[in-house]
Design a protein around this motif. Structure first.
Motif, PDB file in Angstrom:
ATOM      1  N   ARG A  76      35.646  39.971  48.058  1.00  0.00           N
ATOM      2  CA  ARG A  76      35.521  38.659  48.805  1.00  0.00           C
ATOM      3  C   ARG A  76      36.605  37.825  48.231  1.00  0.00           C
ATOM      4  O   ARG A  76      37.393  37.034  49.015  1.00  0.00           O
ATOM      5  CB  ARG A  76      34.296  37.875  48.487  1.00  0.00           C
ATOM      6  N   GLY A 111      26.955  36.262  46.947  1.00  0.00           N
ATOM      7  CA  GLY A 111      27.266  37.656  47.251  1.00  0.00           C
ATOM      8  C   GLY A 111      28.488  37.967  47.389  1.00  0.00           C
ATOM      9  O   GLY A 111      28.707  39.311  47.873  1.00  0.00           O
ATOM     10  N   ALA A 112      29.391  37.283  46.348  1.00  0.00           N
ATOM     11  CA  ALA A 112      30.750  37.807  46.538  1.00  0.00           C
ATOM     12  C   ALA A 112      30.882  39.026  45.731  1.00  0.00           C
ATOM     13  O   ALA A 112      30.019  39.119  44.364  1.00  0.00           O
ATOM     14  CB  ALA A 112      31.473  36.866  45.966  1.00  0.00           C
ATOM     15  N   ASP A 116      31.946  44.261  50.973  1.00  0.00           N
ATOM     16  CA  ASP A 116      32.394  43.118  49.956  1.00  0.00           C
ATOM     17  C   ASP A 116      31.526  42.147  49.487  1.00  0.00           C
ATOM     18  O   ASP A 116      31.524  41.168  49.252  1.00  0.00           O
ATOM     19  CB  ASP A 116      33.842  42.486  50.558  1.00  0.00           C
ATOM     20  N   THR A 117      30.153  42.593  49.451  1.00  0.00           N
ATOM     21  CA  THR A 117      28.845  41.968  49.361  1.00  0.00           C
ATOM     22  C   THR A 117      28.168  42.497  48.203  1.00  0.00           C
ATOM     23  O   THR A 117      27.887  44.081  47.896  1.00  0.00           O
ATOM     24  CB  THR A 117      28.276  41.929  50.593  1.00  0.00           C
TER      25      THR A 117
END
Ligand SMILES: [Zn+2]
Length: 231
Positions: free
Chosen positions: A166, A191-192, A38-39
């Protein structure tokens, strides 16, 4: 030999059988893992845009124009039924350099299916995508509703990295483009991976929100990247 390496080898052999990738090539690239990523790639203020449930013209075509104008590459999580209905839009998505993601055949809850049924579902979806775009690389798989069940391991065995998120912007009930744009601003963290929709209904508000937000993010120093390939 470690168990994880054995599992890796087994996955590589499966990939080799399904996609004519040699085991050594798959291993050289590390291959996908069953970890749901999820990054976004990169450090600092990076973010990945992902769009689910299409292809869905005309919204998908409008979205492609917005992304093209802003030089942004995104991930499109495609539903097999929609791929069958609009193969030419899948070709456009791939030709414009975006990344493809398998989002199941009928958008079913895969956690209710047997592993054999999930394998058949994912394989048939990938076949439909390849019928539309024979050269397509289907890098990711995303389970409908985030209801993963056993699908992450199956997806990894088929050569696809499971792709989570995210946060989403709750655009399935469109509240107005300005509200959607504000949700992106409010919920964004470095980072989402963001989940949005170009399919499943009228997504013109999502397209407008994305068009609003991208230049702002750029001005604030954000970089739009693809998600990590491995967990
Ligand atoms: Zn979906």
């Amino acid at each position: 030999m470690s168990r994880s390496l054995l599992r890796c080898l087994a996955a590589a052999v499966t990939v080799a059988g399904a996609l004519t990738v040699t085991p050594s090539a798959a291993l050289a690239h590390g291959g996908p893992t069953p970890v749901v990523v999820d990054t976004a790639r990169g450090h600092g203020n990076v973010v990945s845009f992902t769009f689910d449930d299409g292809p869905n013209p005309p919204d998908t075509l409008h979205l492609l124009a917005v992304l093209r104008k802003n030089h942004v590459k995104a991930v499109f999580c495609l539903v097999g039924d929609q791929v069958k209905a609009h193969p030419e839009v899948v070709r456009r998505i791939a030709a414009e350099g975006h990344t493809l993601c398998n989002h199941s055949l009928h958008h079913d809850n895969l956690s209710l299916l047997t592993p054999e049924q999930v394998t058949a579902d994912l394989t048939e979806t990938s076949t439909l995508i390849h019928q539309a775009v024979p050269w397509a690389n289907i890098a990711y798989f995303r389970a409908p509703y985030g209801s993963w069940g056993q699908s992450p391991q199956i997806a990894a065995d088929l050569g696809m990295q499971p792709l989570g998120w995210r946060f989403d912007i709750e655009d399935w009930v469109p509240p107005g483009a300005d509200v959607l744009a504000q949700r992106i601003r409010d919920r964004l963290t470095p980072g989402a991976v963001i989940l949005m929709h170009d399919g499943g209904g009228d997504r013109s508000q999502t397209v407008d929100a994305v068009a609003q937000v991208i230049p702002e993010l750029r001005a604030q120093g954000w970089r739009l990247t693809l998600p990590l390939r491995r967990g």
